[in-house]
Write an enzyme that holds these catalytic residues in place. Structure first.
Site, PDB file in Angstrom:
ATOM      1  N   HIS A 174       0.733  -1.018   0.070  1.00  6.82           N
ATOM      2  CA  HIS A 174       0.011  -0.031  -0.027  1.00  6.82           C
ATOM      3  C   HIS A 174       0.857   1.362   0.152  1.00  6.82           C
ATOM      4  CE1 HIS A 174      -3.176   2.790   1.277  1.00  6.82           C
ATOM      5  NE2 HIS A 174      -4.025   1.786   0.926  1.00  6.82           N
ATOM      6  N   ASP A 194      -7.972  -4.902  -0.501  1.00  7.00           N
ATOM      7  CA  ASP A 194      -8.473  -5.758  -1.742  1.00  7.00           C
ATOM      8  C   ASP A 194      -8.088  -7.325  -1.353  1.00  7.00           C
ATOM      9  OD1 ASP A 194      -7.517  -3.202  -3.582  1.00  7.00           O
ATOM     10  OD2 ASP A 194      -9.363  -3.870  -3.064  1.00  7.00           O
TER      11      ASP A 194
HETATM   12  C1  SDX Z   1      -6.095   0.328  -3.214  1.00  6.18           C
HETATM   13  O1  SDX Z   1      -4.149   4.817  -1.938  1.00  6.18           O
HETATM   14  C2  SDX Z   1      -5.226   4.023  -1.219  1.00  6.18           C
HETATM   15  O2  SDX Z   1      -5.739   4.630  -0.122  1.00  6.18           O
HETATM   16  C3  SDX Z   1      -5.724   2.998  -2.083  1.00  6.18           C
HETATM   17  C4  SDX Z   1      -6.730   2.083  -1.389  1.00  6.18           C
HETATM   18  C5  SDX Z   1      -8.030   2.799  -1.106  1.00  6.18           C
HETATM   19  O3  SDX Z   1      -8.729   2.530  -0.461  1.00  6.18           O
HETATM   20  O4  SDX Z   1      -8.221   3.951  -2.021  1.00  6.18           O
HETATM   21  O5  SDX Z   1      -6.557   1.745  -0.196  1.00  6.18           O
HETATM   22  C6  SDX Z   1      -7.339   0.949  -2.346  1.00  6.18           C
HETATM   23  O6  SDX Z   1      -5.940   0.756  -3.918  1.00  6.18           O
HETATM   24  C7  SDX Z   1      -5.267  -0.699  -2.411  1.00  6.18           C
HETATM   25  C8  SDX Z   1      -3.857  -1.097  -3.245  1.00  6.18           C
HETATM   26  C9  SDX Z   1      -4.473  -2.188  -4.142  1.00  6.18           C
HETATM   27  N1  SDX Z   1      -3.389  -2.688  -5.099  1.00  6.18           N
HETATM   28  C10 SDX Z   1      -2.671  -3.690  -5.207  1.00  6.18           C
HETATM   29  O7  SDX Z   1      -2.899  -4.526  -4.355  1.00  6.18           O
HETATM   30  C11 SDX Z   1      -1.744  -3.993  -6.152  1.00  6.18           C
HETATM   31  C12 SDX Z   1      -0.445  -4.673  -5.562  1.00  6.18           C
HETATM   32  N2  SDX Z   1       0.312  -3.604  -4.794  1.00  6.18           N
HETATM   33  C13 SDX Z   1       1.271  -2.739  -5.325  1.00  6.18           C
HETATM   34  O8  SDX Z   1       1.091  -2.774  -6.870  1.00  6.18           O
HETATM   35  C14 SDX Z   1       1.680  -1.526  -4.796  1.00  6.18           C
HETATM   36  O9  SDX Z   1       1.889  -2.135  -3.398  1.00  6.18           O
HETATM   37  C15 SDX Z   1       0.743  -0.454  -4.555  1.00  6.18           C
HETATM   38  C16 SDX Z   1       0.319  -0.046  -5.931  1.00  6.18           C
HETATM   39  C17 SDX Z   1      -0.498  -0.697  -3.583  1.00  6.18           C
HETATM   40  C18 SDX Z   1       1.784   0.677  -3.755  1.00  6.18           C
HETATM   41  O10 SDX Z   1       2.845   1.008  -4.691  1.00  6.18           O
HETATM   42  P1  SDX Z   1       4.024   1.927  -4.138  1.00  6.18           P
HETATM   43  O11 SDX Z   1       3.602   2.560  -3.024  1.00  6.18           O
HETATM   44  O12 SDX Z   1       4.176   2.796  -5.386  1.00  6.18           O
HETATM   45  O13 SDX Z   1       5.071   1.066  -3.750  1.00  6.18           O
HETATM   46  P2  SDX Z   1       6.210   0.424  -4.968  1.00  6.18           P
HETATM   47  O14 SDX Z   1       5.548   0.126  -6.079  1.00  6.18           O
HETATM   48  O15 SDX Z   1       7.242   1.692  -4.935  1.00  6.18           O
HETATM   49  O16 SDX Z   1       6.626  -0.698  -3.904  1.00  6.18           O
HETATM   50  C19 SDX Z   1       7.877  -0.442  -3.202  1.00  6.18           C
HETATM   51  C20 SDX Z   1       8.677  -1.940  -3.166  1.00  6.18           C
HETATM   52  C21 SDX Z   1       8.999  -2.216  -4.843  1.00  6.18           C
HETATM   53  O17 SDX Z   1      10.199  -3.100  -4.725  1.00  6.18           O
HETATM   54  P3  SDX Z   1      11.413  -2.000  -4.663  1.00  6.18           P
HETATM   55  O18 SDX Z   1      11.483  -1.436  -5.981  1.00  6.18           O
HETATM   56  O19 SDX Z   1      11.864  -1.563  -3.283  1.00  6.18           O
HETATM   57  O20 SDX Z   1      12.460  -3.459  -4.792  1.00  6.18           O
HETATM   58  O21 SDX Z   1       7.793  -2.883  -2.684  1.00  6.18           O
HETATM   59  C22 SDX Z   1       7.364  -3.854  -4.043  1.00  6.18           C
HETATM   60  C23 SDX Z   1       7.969  -2.893  -5.098  1.00  6.18           C
HETATM   61  O22 SDX Z   1       8.470  -4.007  -6.191  1.00  6.18           O
HETATM   62  N3  SDX Z   1       6.010  -3.982  -4.063  1.00  6.18           N
HETATM   63  C24 SDX Z   1       5.636  -5.469  -4.236  1.00  6.18           C
HETATM   64  C25 SDX Z   1       4.254  -5.387  -4.020  1.00  6.18           C
HETATM   65  N4  SDX Z   1       3.927  -4.051  -3.881  1.00  6.18           N
HETATM   66  C26 SDX Z   1       4.931  -3.206  -3.692  1.00  6.18           C
HETATM   67  N5  SDX Z   1       6.396  -6.561  -4.427  1.00  6.18           N
HETATM   68  C27 SDX Z   1       5.409  -7.576  -4.883  1.00  6.18           C
HETATM   69  N6  SDX Z   1       4.123  -7.680  -4.773  1.00  6.18           N
HETATM   70  C28 SDX Z   1       3.487  -6.457  -4.346  1.00  6.18           C
HETATM   71  N7  SDX Z   1       2.052  -6.145  -4.115  1.00  6.18           N
END
Ligand code: SDX
Length: 429
Positions: free
Chosen positions: A307, A364
């Site tokens: 998140h 989710d």
């Molecule tokens: C919602 O904002 C809100 O409030 C949203 C929400 C709402 O109520 O409106 O809460 C609803 O959208 C929840 C999120 C739903 N999305 C997912 O579940 C999709 C999977 N999650 C990710 O894609 C990710 O965690 C995000 C998009 C939710 C957050 O992404 P960020 O904050 O931009 O973090 P990032 O992508 O920069 O990740 C940081 C690190 C990275 O690795 P490094 O580059 O540091 O090595 O964490 C890793 C990412 O690769 N990472 C994951 C991951 N999420 C982040 N690795 C594997 N699986 C994941 N799910």
């Protein structure tokens, strides 16, 4: 805490004000930065940038706190109902009995949509994704009710638009579902409450009697409460930016629906179930999929995990996980996908990659399992998120418009070609 900070740029010292919120959050107010220094800030994805002050929702990602207008989500999920929470978010206080009766009645009496909308429905391909239908029909409301109003000047007309949206979006959602199955549409019945009506419109068939199951009604109401607002997430930031041009609430909501559809945002609940099903089909080996999620050469992500703000448990995920067990037990459903989800969560929470990056289950991760248990088809999961988030979007749009915030217009740092002269085509190589 000091109410200002000092900034030294090219030897010159500047002072910028610091503001503090009611929960102790601090921000450097840079609204005069460019005038003072000629500099702007850059923060792609706004990970460190506040776009507004707001009195609607407070969340603390480090400690996993979520309050709607000061009320903890845990209390509202247990003691309130969705329409009461919608009133709280939009108007700022829990309603009196009289205020709630007016609000609930204003919605109950506007659940029909203009019959001309059925012609729009008929124009969609049968396999149209219901989020595309919802976004299109929400925007079409601006053509059926064309006069945008100023919420500061005409509160009654604004309330009417709020009632219309909360009333008609469930009808539109249920009709999108029925249309995609070639089933006859069900018209809303005033004898039902908000969630009963939606379930009736979704599942009633002319061939048999249908009465909404109270267990399912209660689960749906709780899920809608848990999705109702979440401060400046992607779709809420969208509605604030689109709404700042003073376009109608209906058109602003349509933009928010489109934003929520994305797989990184509200579309994740559909992706979670598809991911869990894939793991089940593949023998249920969660370690294989954890490895894929950690592999930088693999674009697989653990959907429902991580998140932007929560670096601890998403409090909504905790509530939904408990509700999941309750609903499946009450309905006598044994869903192997739930067991895979629990195994996946347990494995991820003890895996260094996820622990180091503070990746926890988000809203989710479990919601799709409940939606499936109460009969919601997978391609309607994000529609359910949109129906839940509707009051939050409305509340945030209303706050922005009542404060008469300026049109949103971010700056940029240009990195393209510097000035060059036009060259005739024959001279180009
Ligand atoms: C919602 O904002 C809100 O409030 C949203 C929400 C709402 O109520 O409106 O809460 C609803 O959208 C929840 C999120 C739903 N999305 C997912 O579940 C999709 C999977 N999650 C990710 O894609 C990710 O965690 C995000 C998009 C939710 C957050 O992404 P960020 O904050 O931009 O973090 P990032 O992508 O920069 O990740 C940081 C690190 C990275 O690795 P490094 O580059 O540091 O090595 O964490 C890793 C990412 O690769 N990472 C994951 C991951 N999420 C982040 N690795 C594997 N699986 C994941 N799910």
């Amino acid at each position: 805490m000091s109410d200002k900070i000092k900034l030294i740029i090219e030897g010159t010292e500047y002072e910028l004000p610091v503001i503090e919120g009611t929960e102790g959050e601090k921000a450097i107010d840079i609204s005069k930065l460019r005038d003072l220094t000629g500099y702007i800030t850059l923060d792609i994805g706004y990970k460190n940038t506040g776009a507004t002050k707001s009195a609607i929702t407070f969340l603390d990602g480090e400690t996993g706190i979520l309050h709607y207008r000061g009320y903890p989500i845990e209390q509202l999920a247990e003691k309130s109902n969705f329409l009461e929470v919608a009133y709280l978010l939009i108007y700022g206080e829990l309603p009196t009995a009289e205020q709630f009766a007016k609000f609930e009645n204003g919605i109950r009496r506007r659940t029909l949509v203009n019959e001309d909308m059925r012609k729009i429905f008929d124009g969609f391909p049968v396999n149209a994704h219901p989020m595309g239908v919802m976004a299109a029909l929400a925007s079409s409301l601006a053509t059926f009710y064309p006069n945008a109003v100023d919420p500061r000047k005409d509160r009654d007309a604004t309330d009417l638009r709020i009632y219309r949206l909360l009333a008609k979006m469930p009808t539109i959602a249920a009709w999108a579902y029925k249309n995609s199955h070639g089933h006859p549409l069900n018209y809303p019945k005033n004898k039902y409450n908000y969630c009963q009506n939606f379930l009736y419109m979704m599942y009633a068939l002319p061939t048999e009697e249908y009465e909404p199951d109270p267990v399912v009604v209660d689960a749906l109401d709780k899920l809608l409460i848990l999705h109702a607002d979440h401060e400046q997430n992607c779709s809420t930031s969208t509605i604030r930016l689109v709404g700042s041009s003073k376009v109608s609430l209906y058109s602003s909501i349509s933009a928010a629906i489109s934003s929520l559809w994305g797989p990184l945002h509200g579309g994740a609940n559909q992706e979670v179930i598809e991911m869990l099903e894939q793991i089940k089909q593949d023998g249920g080996d969660v370690t294989k999929y954890l490895a894929k999620a950690k592999d930088k050469n693999d674009d697989f992500r653990l959907m429902g995990f991580g998140h932007r703000v929560y670096k601890n448990f998403d409090p909504r995920a905790k509530i939904i996980k408990v509700a999941c067990d309750n609903v499946l037990n009450k309905l006598g459903i044994n869903d192997p996908v739930l067991e895979i989800a629990k195994k996946l969560e347990e494995a991820a929470l003890s895996d260094e990659y996820f622990v180091e990056r503070k990746l926890y289950p988000n809203v989710d991760f479990y919601s799709g399992i409940i939606y499936r248990a109460i009969g919601i088809p997978v391609n309607m999961f994000t529609v359910m998120f949109a129906l839940g988030r509707l009051p939050g979007w409305i509340a945030q749009w209303l706050e922005m418009r009542i404060e008469d915030q300026p049109i949103g217009r971010p700056r940029q740092i240009y990195t393209g070609a510097t000035k060059r002269d036009y060259a005739p085509m024959e001279t180009r190589k």
